[in-house]
Motif scaffolding. Structure first.
Motif, PDB file in Angstrom:
ATOM      1  N   SER A   1       0.856  -1.188   0.000  1.00 12.92           N
ATOM      2  CA  SER A   1       0.000   0.000   0.000  1.00 12.92           C
ATOM      3  C   SER A   1       0.893   1.240   0.000  1.00 12.92           C
ATOM      4  O   SER A   1       2.111   1.137   0.013  1.00 12.92           O
ATOM      5  CB  SER A   1      -0.917   0.015   1.220  1.00 12.92           C
ATOM      6  OG  SER A   1      -0.178   0.305   2.377  1.00 12.92           O
ATOM      7  N   ASP A   2       0.272   2.395   0.024  1.00 15.80           N
ATOM      8  CA  ASP A   2       1.045   3.643   0.044  1.00 15.80           C
ATOM      9  C   ASP A   2       1.442   4.051   1.459  1.00 15.80           C
ATOM     10  O   ASP A   2       2.098   5.061   1.655  1.00 15.80           O
ATOM     11  CB  ASP A   2       0.276   4.765  -0.637  1.00 15.80           C
ATOM     12  CG  ASP A   2      -1.045   5.095   0.061  1.00 15.80           C
ATOM     13  OD1 ASP A   2      -1.385   4.416   1.048  1.00 15.80           O
ATOM     14  OD2 ASP A   2      -1.722   6.028  -0.394  1.00 15.80           O
ATOM     15  N   GLY A   3       1.053   3.280   2.458  1.00 15.50           N
ATOM     16  CA  GLY A   3       1.432   3.563   3.839  1.00 15.50           C
ATOM     17  C   GLY A   3       0.618   4.666   4.479  1.00 15.50           C
ATOM     18  O   GLY A   3       1.031   5.253   5.479  1.00 15.50           O
ATOM     19  N   ALA A   4      -0.534   4.964   3.913  1.00 11.67           N
ATOM     20  CA  ALA A   4      -1.352   6.074   4.409  1.00 11.67           C
ATOM     21  C   ALA A   4      -1.741   5.904   5.865  1.00 11.67           C
ATOM     22  O   ALA A   4      -1.738   6.868   6.631  1.00 11.67           O
ATOM     23  CB  ALA A   4      -2.600   6.230   3.542  1.00 11.67           C
ATOM     24  N   LYS A   5      -2.049   4.681   6.259  1.00 11.28           N
ATOM     25  CA  LYS A   5      -2.464   4.442   7.643  1.00 11.28           C
ATOM     26  C   LYS A   5      -1.346   4.835   8.609  1.00 11.28           C
ATOM     27  O   LYS A   5      -1.581   5.512   9.612  1.00 11.28           O
ATOM     28  CB  LYS A   5      -2.832   2.968   7.816  1.00 11.28           C
ATOM     29  CG  LYS A   5      -3.345   2.608   9.178  1.00 11.28           C
ATOM     30  CD  LYS A   5      -3.746   1.133   9.213  1.00 11.28           C
ATOM     31  CE  LYS A   5      -4.225   0.746  10.591  1.00 11.28           C
ATOM     32  NZ  LYS A   5      -4.578  -0.683  10.638  1.00 11.28           N
ATOM     33  N   SER A   6      -0.131   4.446   8.295  1.00 10.78           N
ATOM     34  CA  SER A   6       1.018   4.783   9.149  1.00 10.78           C
ATOM     35  C   SER A   6       1.311   6.274   9.134  1.00 10.78           C
ATOM     36  O   SER A   6       1.643   6.862  10.162  1.00 10.78           O
ATOM     37  CB  SER A   6       2.264   4.019   8.693  1.00 10.78           C
ATOM     38  OG  SER A   6       2.074   2.637   8.850  1.00 10.78           O
ATOM     39  N   VAL A   7       1.203   6.882   7.958  1.00 14.24           N
ATOM     40  CA  VAL A   7       1.459   8.321   7.856  1.00 14.24           C
ATOM     41  C   VAL A   7       0.446   9.089   8.704  1.00 14.24           C
ATOM     42  O   VAL A   7       0.820  10.002   9.445  1.00 14.24           O
ATOM     43  CB  VAL A   7       1.426   8.792   6.384  1.00 14.24           C
ATOM     44  CG1 VAL A   7       1.457  10.307   6.289  1.00 14.24           C
ATOM     45  CG2 VAL A   7       2.592   8.186   5.606  1.00 14.24           C
TER      46      VAL A   7
ATOM     47  N   ASP B   1       2.458  20.701   2.969  1.00 10.47           N
ATOM     48  CA  ASP B   1       2.091  19.347   2.548  1.00 10.47           C
ATOM     49  C   ASP B   1       1.430  18.587   3.691  1.00 10.47           C
ATOM     50  O   ASP B   1       0.444  17.869   3.500  1.00 10.47           O
ATOM     51  CB  ASP B   1       3.323  18.568   2.068  1.00 10.47           C
ATOM     52  CG  ASP B   1       3.889  19.104   0.765  1.00 10.47           C
ATOM     53  OD1 ASP B   1       3.205  19.897   0.083  1.00 10.47           O
ATOM     54  OD2 ASP B   1       5.044  18.734   0.437  1.00 10.47           O
ATOM     55  N   LEU B   2       1.974  18.747   4.894  1.00 15.09           N
ATOM     56  CA  LEU B   2       1.413  18.042   6.046  1.00 15.09           C
ATOM     57  C   LEU B   2       0.017  18.544   6.399  1.00 15.09           C
ATOM     58  O   LEU B   2      -0.821  17.772   6.867  1.00 15.09           O
ATOM     59  CB  LEU B   2       2.351  18.153   7.253  1.00 15.09           C
ATOM     60  CG  LEU B   2       3.626  17.323   7.152  1.00 15.09           C
ATOM     61  CD1 LEU B   2       4.572  17.654   8.302  1.00 15.09           C
ATOM     62  CD2 LEU B   2       3.327  15.844   7.101  1.00 15.09           C
ATOM     63  N   LYS B   3      -0.245  19.822   6.164  1.00 16.00           N
ATOM     64  CA  LYS B   3      -1.603  20.337   6.396  1.00 16.00           C
ATOM     65  C   LYS B   3      -2.584  19.667   5.441  1.00 16.00           C
ATOM     66  O   LYS B   3      -3.694  19.287   5.835  1.00 16.00           O
ATOM     67  CB  LYS B   3      -1.636  21.857   6.217  1.00 16.00           C
ATOM     68  CG  LYS B   3      -1.030  22.600   7.381  1.00 16.00           C
ATOM     69  CD  LYS B   3      -1.072  24.098   7.174  1.00 16.00           C
ATOM     70  CE  LYS B   3      -0.352  24.798   8.323  1.00 16.00           C
ATOM     71  NZ  LYS B   3      -0.256  26.238   8.121  1.00 16.00           N
ATOM     72  N   SER B   4      -2.178  19.503   4.190  1.00 19.47           N
ATOM     73  CA  SER B   4      -3.030  18.822   3.213  1.00 19.47           C
ATOM     74  C   SER B   4      -3.242  17.364   3.604  1.00 19.47           C
ATOM     75  O   SER B   4      -4.350  16.838   3.496  1.00 19.47           O
ATOM     76  CB  SER B   4      -2.397  18.883   1.819  1.00 19.47           C
ATOM     77  OG  SER B   4      -2.279  20.203   1.384  1.00 19.47           O
ATOM     78  N   VAL B   5      -2.176  16.722   4.067  1.00 19.72           N
ATOM     79  CA  VAL B   5      -2.281  15.332   4.498  1.00 19.72           C
ATOM     80  C   VAL B   5      -3.204  15.231   5.713  1.00 19.72           C
ATOM     81  O   VAL B   5      -4.010  14.307   5.802  1.00 19.72           O
ATOM     82  CB  VAL B   5      -0.877  14.746   4.802  1.00 19.72           C
ATOM     83  CG1 VAL B   5      -0.983  13.395   5.490  1.00 19.72           C
ATOM     84  CG2 VAL B   5      -0.070  14.629   3.527  1.00 19.72           C
ATOM     85  N   ALA B   6      -3.117  16.180   6.636  1.00 20.45           N
ATOM     86  CA  ALA B   6      -3.981  16.160   7.817  1.00 20.45           C
ATOM     87  C   ALA B   6      -5.450  16.269   7.412  1.00 20.45           C
ATOM     88  O   ALA B   6      -6.309  15.563   7.968  1.00 20.45           O
ATOM     89  CB  ALA B   6      -3.604  17.297   8.763  1.00 20.45           C
ATOM     90  N   THR B   7      -5.735  17.117   6.450  1.00 20.80           N
ATOM     91  CA  THR B   7      -7.102  17.253   5.951  1.00 20.80           C
ATOM     92  C   THR B   7      -7.561  15.939   5.332  1.00 20.80           C
ATOM     93  O   THR B   7      -8.685  15.482   5.572  1.00 20.80           O
ATOM     94  CB  THR B   7      -7.181  18.394   4.914  1.00 20.80           C
ATOM     95  OG1 THR B   7      -6.737  19.605   5.531  1.00 20.80           O
ATOM     96  CG2 THR B   7      -8.582  18.567   4.378  1.00 20.80           C
ATOM     97  N   TRP B   8      -6.696  15.329   4.554  1.00 19.66           N
ATOM     98  CA  TRP B   8      -7.033  14.057   3.921  1.00 19.66           C
ATOM     99  C   TRP B   8      -7.267  12.969   4.968  1.00 19.66           C
ATOM    100  O   TRP B   8      -8.229  12.215   4.889  1.00 19.66           O
ATOM    101  CB  TRP B   8      -5.919  13.635   2.959  1.00 19.66           C
ATOM    102  CG  TRP B   8      -6.234  12.371   2.229  1.00 19.66           C
ATOM    103  CD1 TRP B   8      -6.952  12.238   1.074  1.00 19.66           C
ATOM    104  CD2 TRP B   8      -5.870  11.038   2.622  1.00 19.66           C
ATOM    105  NE1 TRP B   8      -7.049  10.912   0.725  1.00 19.66           N
ATOM    106  CE2 TRP B   8      -6.382  10.157   1.662  1.00 19.66           C
ATOM    107  CE3 TRP B   8      -5.155  10.518   3.691  1.00 19.66           C
ATOM    108  CZ2 TRP B   8      -6.214   8.786   1.737  1.00 19.66           C
ATOM    109  CZ3 TRP B   8      -4.979   9.140   3.763  1.00 19.66           C
ATOM    110  CH2 TRP B   8      -5.502   8.296   2.799  1.00 19.66           C
ATOM    111  N   CYS B   9      -6.371  12.882   5.951  1.00 13.94           N
ATOM    112  CA  CYS B   9      -6.495  11.864   7.003  1.00 13.94           C
ATOM    113  C   CYS B   9      -7.800  12.034   7.777  1.00 13.94           C
ATOM    114  O   CYS B   9      -8.467  11.047   8.111  1.00 13.94           O
ATOM    115  CB  CYS B   9      -5.310  11.928   7.964  1.00 13.94           C
ATOM    116  SG  CYS B   9      -3.756  11.317   7.267  1.00 13.94           S
ATOM    117  N   ALA B  10      -8.174  13.279   8.060  1.00 10.76           N
ATOM    118  CA  ALA B  10      -9.404  13.540   8.806  1.00 10.76           C
ATOM    119  C   ALA B  10     -10.639  13.109   8.025  1.00 10.76           C
ATOM    120  O   ALA B  10     -11.659  12.733   8.613  1.00 10.76           O
ATOM    121  CB  ALA B  10      -9.498  15.022   9.169  1.00 10.76           C
ATOM    122  N   ALA B  11     -10.558  13.124   6.701  1.00  8.88           N
ATOM    123  CA  ALA B  11     -11.698  12.774   5.872  1.00  8.88           C
ATOM    124  C   ALA B  11     -11.851  11.264   5.687  1.00  8.88           C
ATOM    125  O   ALA B  11     -12.883  10.789   5.201  1.00  8.88           O
ATOM    126  CB  ALA B  11     -11.560  13.427   4.496  1.00  8.88           C
TER     127      ALA B  11
END
Length: 125
Positions: free
Chosen positions: A31-37, A107-117
């Motif tokens: 996977s892309d490791g999204a869960k760990s990120v 980039d991390l702010k964008s990732v945080a938004t994605w993770c929250a969704a």
């Protein structure tokens, strides 16, 4: 007898190498490791924010661009050419860190938004 042992050894080695090929294929990421990120995101954000604050600090803050700039100036005034060159090269590198870290913050702010969704792990069970 030695030839027979050598042949058996070579055959065993070849079998081992052939058996290892599928194992190497299994080591590819699944996977892309999204869960760990997403799990490490708060810690990562904190580390990047701390580094940006340190680099933006004044001359009293160890590790800041301003403090290293002062050391470069002091070395130049004192006529310490070798130290000036060394410190100035460090300063040049440190100045490149700040834009890179600021990009990482965005980039991390964008990732945080994605993770929250994303659905929570409990909801996907």
């Amino acid at each position: 007898m030695n030839r027979k042992a050598a042949a058996v050894g070579a055959l065993a080695l070849a079998g081992t190498l052939l058996a290892a090929v599928p194992a190497q294929a299994d080591s590819a990421p699944r996977s892309d490791g999204a869960k760990s990120v997403c799990k490490r995101l708060p810690t990562t954000q904190e580390r990047v924010d701390k580094a940006v604050r340190r680099l933006n600090g004044d001359a009293t803050v160890a590790g800041s661009v301003a403090r290293l700039q002062q050391r470069v100036t002091d070395a130049k005034v004192a006529g310490h050419t070798e130290m000036y060159t060394y410190l100035n090269d460090r300063l040049t590198f440190r100045k490149t860190l700040l834009p890179a870290l600021q990009t990482r913050q965005a980039d991390l702010k964008s990732v945080a938004t994605w993770c929250a969704a994303q659905p929570s792990p409990a909801a996907s069970k």
